[in-house]
Each structure stands twice: as structure tokens, then as C-alpha cells.
Design a protein around this motif. Structure first.
Motif, mmCIF file in Angstrom:
data_model
loop_
_atom_site.group_PDB
_atom_site.id
_atom_site.type_symbol
_atom_site.label_atom_id
_atom_site.label_comp_id
_atom_site.label_asym_id
_atom_site.label_seq_id
_atom_site.Cartn_x
_atom_site.Cartn_y
_atom_site.Cartn_z
ATOM 1 N N UNK A 44 0.904 -1.202 0.034
ATOM 2 C CA UNK A 44 0.003 0.088 -0.156
ATOM 3 C C UNK A 44 0.846 1.219 0.214
ATOM 4 N N UNK A 45 1.871 0.994 0.739
ATOM 5 C CA UNK A 45 2.964 2.300 0.808
ATOM 6 C C UNK A 45 3.539 2.536 -0.641
ATOM 7 N N UNK A 46 3.807 1.598 -1.379
ATOM 8 C CA UNK A 46 4.314 1.486 -2.965
ATOM 9 C C UNK A 46 3.361 2.384 -3.663
ATOM 10 N N UNK A 47 1.957 1.936 -3.382
ATOM 11 C CA UNK A 47 1.000 2.326 -4.458
ATOM 12 C C UNK A 47 0.797 3.741 -4.029
ATOM 13 N N UNK A 48 0.699 4.222 -2.666
ATOM 14 C CA UNK A 48 0.626 5.636 -2.283
ATOM 15 C C UNK A 48 1.744 6.460 -3.042
ATOM 16 N N UNK A 49 2.948 5.953 -3.105
ATOM 17 C CA UNK A 49 3.884 6.804 -3.445
ATOM 18 C C UNK A 49 3.867 6.990 -4.902
ATOM 19 N N UNK A 50 3.560 5.795 -5.674
ATOM 20 C CA UNK A 50 3.234 6.098 -7.134
ATOM 21 C C UNK A 50 2.184 7.122 -7.344
ATOM 22 N N UNK A 51 0.995 6.831 -6.647
ATOM 23 C CA UNK A 51 -0.179 7.604 -6.930
ATOM 24 C C UNK A 51 0.232 9.067 -6.731
ATOM 25 N N UNK A 52 0.940 9.198 -5.605
ATOM 26 C CA UNK A 52 1.327 10.698 -5.359
ATOM 27 C C UNK A 52 2.093 11.396 -6.480
ATOM 28 N N UNK A 53 2.986 10.537 -7.147
ATOM 29 C CA UNK A 53 3.864 11.034 -8.250
ATOM 30 C C UNK A 53 3.153 11.196 -9.513
ATOM 31 N N UNK A 54 2.217 10.094 -9.715
ATOM 32 C CA UNK A 54 1.183 10.425 -10.929
ATOM 33 C C UNK A 54 0.510 11.538 -10.700
ATOM 34 N N UNK A 55 -0.136 11.809 -9.626
ATOM 35 C CA UNK A 55 -1.112 12.895 -9.194
ATOM 36 C C UNK A 55 -0.204 14.220 -9.592
ATOM 37 N N UNK A 56 1.210 14.435 -9.004
ATOM 38 C CA UNK A 56 1.695 15.661 -9.414
ATOM 39 C C UNK A 56 1.949 15.789 -11.066
ATOM 40 N N UNK A 57 2.247 14.801 -11.602
ATOM 41 C CA UNK A 57 2.230 14.789 -13.104
ATOM 42 C C UNK A 57 1.209 15.438 -13.812
ATOM 43 N N UNK A 58 -0.108 14.410 -13.230
ATOM 44 C CA UNK A 58 -1.496 14.695 -14.036
ATOM 45 C C UNK A 58 -2.053 16.121 -13.600
ATOM 46 N N UNK A 59 -1.589 16.627 -12.503
ATOM 47 C CA UNK A 59 -1.995 17.838 -12.086
ATOM 48 C C UNK A 59 -1.327 19.164 -12.900
ATOM 49 N N UNK A 60 -0.012 18.855 -13.285
ATOM 50 C CA UNK A 60 0.537 19.723 -14.137
ATOM 51 C C UNK A 60 -0.061 19.740 -15.420
ATOM 52 N N UNK A 61 -0.293 18.453 -16.160
ATOM 53 C CA UNK A 61 -0.749 18.369 -17.371
ATOM 54 C C UNK A 61 -2.140 18.907 -17.502
ATOM 55 N N UNK A 62 -3.259 18.731 -16.492
ATOM 56 C CA UNK A 62 -4.699 19.407 -16.547
ATOM 57 C C UNK A 62 -4.411 20.906 -16.508
#
Length: 327
Positions: free
Chosen positions: A297-315
Motif C-alpha cells: 500500500x505504501x508503494x501504491x501511495x507513493x506511485x499515486x502521489x507522483x502520478x497525481x503531481x504529473x497529472x495536475x501539471x498536465x491538466x
């Protein structure tokens, strides 16, 4: 591949099997090792494209992550994330949908095939929109390359079309991604049909050695005694020969010649030994990782956090191009 961003992923609908491993997972690890910036989506929303409910979803997501980690996808070097936890990626679906017509979605050959194979009495709207959702997966992270099979090329072409239309309408933003056509081996299931989770004819990566032996023992062959590698004429036998060859990093013709007139019994013994030997360290890592579900779950949380930062910039960039910034 250094400096190249790659997007790939899977739907969490059940355990990954050896077809996934030889057809895709090993290639992802290879790309990662060559320095590619690998984004791997666990497409949990897309489970609903061809079924009414997403059953056993939490379990399947964790099992999928275990398979990724066990084969060598490194969360320190790659980004593993889930659809449902990257809000800006999913919001990107709306402007992308405005760039494609209903007729274009209906003509998508992969969508037609999926509808034909669907287990639902009726098809949901998500079935028609999921190629655009896949485009959002690719475009949100600026993927340069997307590994695909031949049947997935229409999806990638739609992604390229949407990127081009957005750029023409609102100004340059998206790069048109390129396809990386894999030379995925044509491994058949133990019943001689295409290997598939839904057909229950596959050997899961997490299967035990005895289970693997039993499944291979049941594998369909033919009546000829001498083993040859002739995929067109003898598909079932040739699939088993190819499996042993992949495990041993040998030419399938050499494996067939070695088995010779030993027949199907000898061939299945060779395949069983080769596959269990090849998967032994992967299965050991998988068993070790499964002991700490909290770490998953920690690995998924870290991956989701990184993906969110990228997606927020793109949006944010999409809104800026579209004139939707109000502060």
C-alpha cells in the motif's frame, strides 16, 4: 531508452500469467533497465468496461502489484499507480472526449471486438469511451512510447489523433506517442486456445510448482510421436516447445530436436522443469513481498502521489490552453 517515457499497464481482473510475463512484463523490465521512465497504470476503472461490478478489486490490485515487483519492476525507478486515485488524469477525459465523434468511437475495431466478447447483457457507455480514457493515460504523463500488440494499434492511433486535434485547436501541448510493437510469443493456454484469465486456461505467475506441473500435464498436444516446432501445423505442441525455449533462452527448434521421439510426455516434463526453474526466484520474491501488505500500500501511495503531481501539471496546462484559468 534513457530519457524516454513509456506508458504501459493492465486491468486488475485476476492473476497475471506466463503469457503476460513473456509477452509484456519482461519487456517492461528491459525498458526500465535501459533507462526508460516507466509509468505503469493499474487500470481499476477500466475493469468496469465489460462487467457490471468490479469484484475482488482490492485483492486483484495487490496481486497485480506483487507480480510487477516480483518480476523486477522497481518502484524506485518506475511509477506504479491506480486510475481511481489520479483525479486529474480522469478529468482530462472530458476535454479529450470533446475532440472525437460518436461515429469514430463506434468504428474502433478493438471496441467492436470487446463488445462482441462482452459478458454483459447490455454495453455501458464506458465501453465506448475507454479508448479515450486510454488516451488520457498516455497523454497525461507525456509518454513518448507505448508498447502495444497489433490489436491495440487503433487505440494508439486514436491517441495520436486526439493529441493532434488538441494541438490544432488550442495550441501545441501534446507529443504524439509512438507505438513499440512487441514480438510477443504466441503462447496458448493448456486447452489449446488463446491464453486468458477469463478462460481459466493459464498458468499464473504465482502458481506453485505442483500446480504448474498439473496444468502442463493437462495441456493439449496431438497424436504425433516425434516432437517438432511447426507453429502453423502443430500449434499446441509448438506452444509448449516455445515455452521451454523462452525459459532456457534457446531456439525452439533446438528444444524440439532434443525431445525428438520422446513424445508429448517427455515434452511436458521438459517444459515443467524449465518453467519451474525459470520462475523459482520470481515466485520466491513474490512470496517474500506478500508478507508485508502494508508495504504494498505504501508503494501504491507513493506511485499515486507522483502520478497525481504529473497529472495536475498536465491538466493545468490543458486549462491554460483552453482559457479555463480563472484565478
Amino acid at each position: 531508452m534513457t530519457g524516454i517515457r513509456v506508458l504501459t499497464g493492465d486491468r486488475p481482473t485476476g492473476p497475471l500469467h506466463i503469457g503476460h510475463y513473456f509477452g509484456s512484463l519482461r519487456n517492461r523490465v528491459r525498458l526500465q533497465g535501459q533507462g526508460a521512465d516507466l509509468f505503469v497504470v493499474i487500470a481499476d476503472y477500466q475493469v468496469l468496461t465489460d462487467r457490471d461490478v468490479a469484484e475482488n478489486l482490492q485483492e486483484y490490485v495487490e496481486e497485480l502489484l506483487l507480480d510487477y515487483l516480483a518480476v523486477g519492476i522497481d518502484p524506485a525507478a518506475s511509477t506504479i499507480f491506480t486510475h481511481s486515485h489520479v483525479a486529474s488524469l480522469n478529468q482530462l477525459l472530458l476535454p479529450l472526449l470533446s475532440l472525437v465523434s460518436v461515429a469514430e468511437l463506434r468504428r474502433n475495431p478493438t471496441v467492436k471486438d470487446e463488445i462482441a466478447a462482452s459478458r454483459q447483457a447490455r454495453v455501458s457507455g464506458l465501453m465506448f469511451t475507454y479508448p479515450v480514457h486510454q488516451a488520457a493515460d498516455i497523454l497525461f504523463c507525456g509518454a513518448d512510447v507505448v508498447p502495444v500488440g497489433q490489436d491495440q494499434l487503433p487505440h494508439l492511433e486514436l491517441t495520436r489523433l486526439l493529441a493532434r486535434r488538441f494541438n490544432e485547436r488550442y495550441g501545441q501541448l501534446f507529443t504524439e506517442p509512438e507505438a513499440l510493437l512487441g514480438e510477443a510469443p504466441a503462447l496458448l493456454g493448456v486447452d489449446g486456445r488463446k491464453m486468458s484469465k477469463s478462460r481459466k486456461n493459464a498458468i499464473a505467475l504465482g502458481a506453485g510448482e505442483d500446480e504448474t506441473a498439473n496444468l502442463i500435464r493437462r495441456a493439449k498436444t496431438d497424436a504425433e510421436r516425434v516432437i517438432t516446432y511447426e507453429p502453423e501445423r502443430r500449434p499446441e505442441v509448438s506452444s509448449l516447445v516455445l515455452l521451454a525455449a523462452l525459459c532456457q533462452d534457446r531456439r525452439p527448434e533446438d528444444v524440439a530436436e532434443e525431445v525428438g521421439d520422446g513424445g508429448a510426455g517427455r515434452l511436458k516434463a521438459v517444459v515443467t522443469e524449465a518453467l519451474n526453474e525459470h520462475l523459482r526466484p520470481i515466485r520466491a520474491r513474490r512470496a517474500e513481498l506478500a508478507r508485508d501488505r502494508g508495504e504494498l500500500r505504501r508503494i501504491l501511495c507513493a506511485g499515486n502521489e507522483k502520478a497525481n503531481a504529473v497529472a495536475d501539471r498536465t491538466l493545468g496546462a490543458v486549462r491554460d490552453r483552453m482559457g479555463m484559468v480563472y484565478s
